[in-house]
Design an enzyme around this catalytic site. Structure first.
Site, PDB file in Angstrom:
ATOM      1  N   SER A 140      46.433  52.776  47.964  1.00  0.00           N
ATOM      2  CA  SER A 140      46.357  52.057  46.848  1.00  0.00           C
ATOM      3  C   SER A 140      45.531  53.143  45.624  1.00  0.00           C
ATOM      4  O   SER A 140      44.697  53.593  45.623  1.00  0.00           O
ATOM      5  CB  SER A 140      46.152  50.504  46.414  1.00  0.00           C
ATOM      6  OG  SER A 140      46.181  50.835  45.027  1.00  0.00           O
ATOM      7  N   TYR A 163      39.204  44.160  46.862  1.00  0.00           N
ATOM      8  CA  TYR A 163      40.085  45.071  46.675  1.00  0.00           C
ATOM      9  C   TYR A 163      39.880  47.038  46.600  1.00  0.00           C
ATOM     10  O   TYR A 163      40.058  47.468  47.425  1.00  0.00           O
ATOM     11  CB  TYR A 163      41.513  44.820  46.341  1.00  0.00           C
ATOM     12  CG  TYR A 163      42.598  45.684  46.629  1.00  0.00           C
ATOM     13  CD1 TYR A 163      42.763  45.138  48.013  1.00  0.00           C
ATOM     14  CD2 TYR A 163      43.237  46.289  45.874  1.00  0.00           C
ATOM     15  CE1 TYR A 163      43.990  46.331  48.527  1.00  0.00           C
ATOM     16  CE2 TYR A 163      44.110  46.841  45.835  1.00  0.00           C
ATOM     17  CZ  TYR A 163      45.235  47.051  47.789  1.00  0.00           C
ATOM     18  OH  TYR A 163      45.768  47.294  47.335  1.00  0.00           O
TER      19      TYR A 163
END
Length: 245
Positions: A140, A163
């Site tokens: 990501s 995350y």
């Protein structure tokens, strides 16, 4: 026929990635933590005429499960051409650096980092037998320290210690893995599918799973003259795709 193994492929981006690879004539092993859901996903693809798909039970956080998946696939093929490490979790809330729990970090790292390591190491022998081995680690742009240090980054205020740090760690693993495999036909890259509308983010993302999967498949199918050890996010760099770590 080339072969591919996609982890976390029973739904969302992983499922669409498996579909697009199968549409390319590749035999796809569809990894699913819940085998029943994996079988249902395969049934859906077969109803579309894609018979070159097969469900494999896989929990990337469980050593025995990974070993069993390797043994199961090893009985069916001696060569694996493509490994797409797609399985992952967000890590729950809170995500603030001062409030996130150690258990959250452990769970996220177990799936997003250690899971990738487990699967990659387990399948390396099959990948080495391929003439064009490809590894795509689904990352990501949120894992880019460079972007998250820039107030101009469009997702600058979307911080999350759990995350984001797990994806930054995955990115470093990608760099080191590509380095260790340099000089071979391996192509190892981290690819951000973009902010996509899935249940992963409560369907808040603006992107479609079709476009997200295309971005992953693109790097799964590059030639031996293609890039390796790079980080791609076409959402953030539509021209070349490459972004800073």
């Amino acid at each position: 026929m080339k072969t591919a193994f996609v982890t976390g492929a029973n739904k969302s981006i992983g499922f669409e990635t498996a579909r697009q690879l199968a549409q390319q004539g590749i035999y796809v092993y569809l990894g699913s933590r819940d085998l029943g859901k994996g079988i249902a996903a395969v049934s859906q693809l077969r109803s579309e005429g894609l018979i070159n798909v097969e469900a494999i039970q896989l929990d990337v956080t469980d050593d025995a499960s990974v070993e069993h998946a390797r043994a199961a696939i090893g009985k069916k093929t001696k060569v694996l051409d493509i490994l797409i490490n797609n399985a992952g979790i967000y890590g729950g809330y809170p995500q603030e650096a001062l409030n996130a729990t150690i258990d959250q970090f452990k769970a996220a790292y177990d799936a997003n980092v250690y899971g990738v390591v487990r699967v990659t190491q387990a399948f390396m022998d099959l990948l080495k037998k391929s003439a064009e081995p490809r590894i795509v680690n689904v990352s990501s742009s949120q894992g880019s320290i460079t972007l998250h240090s820039d107030p101009a980054y469009k997702y600058y205020d979307y911080k999350g210690a759990v995350y984001l740090s797990s994806k930054a760690a995955l990115n470093m693993y990608t760099v080191v893995l590509a380095y260790e495999l340099k000089g071979s036909n391996f192509r190892v890259n981290a690819v951000c599918p973009g902010y996509t509308k899935t249940d992963f983010n409560g369907h808040r993302g603006p992107g479609s799973v079709d476009v997200a999967a295309k971005r992953i498949v693109k790097y799964a199918l590059i030639g031996n003259d293609g890039p390796t050890g790079k980080f791609f996010s076409e959402e953030n760099n539509p021209e070349t795709g490459e972004i800073a770590w």
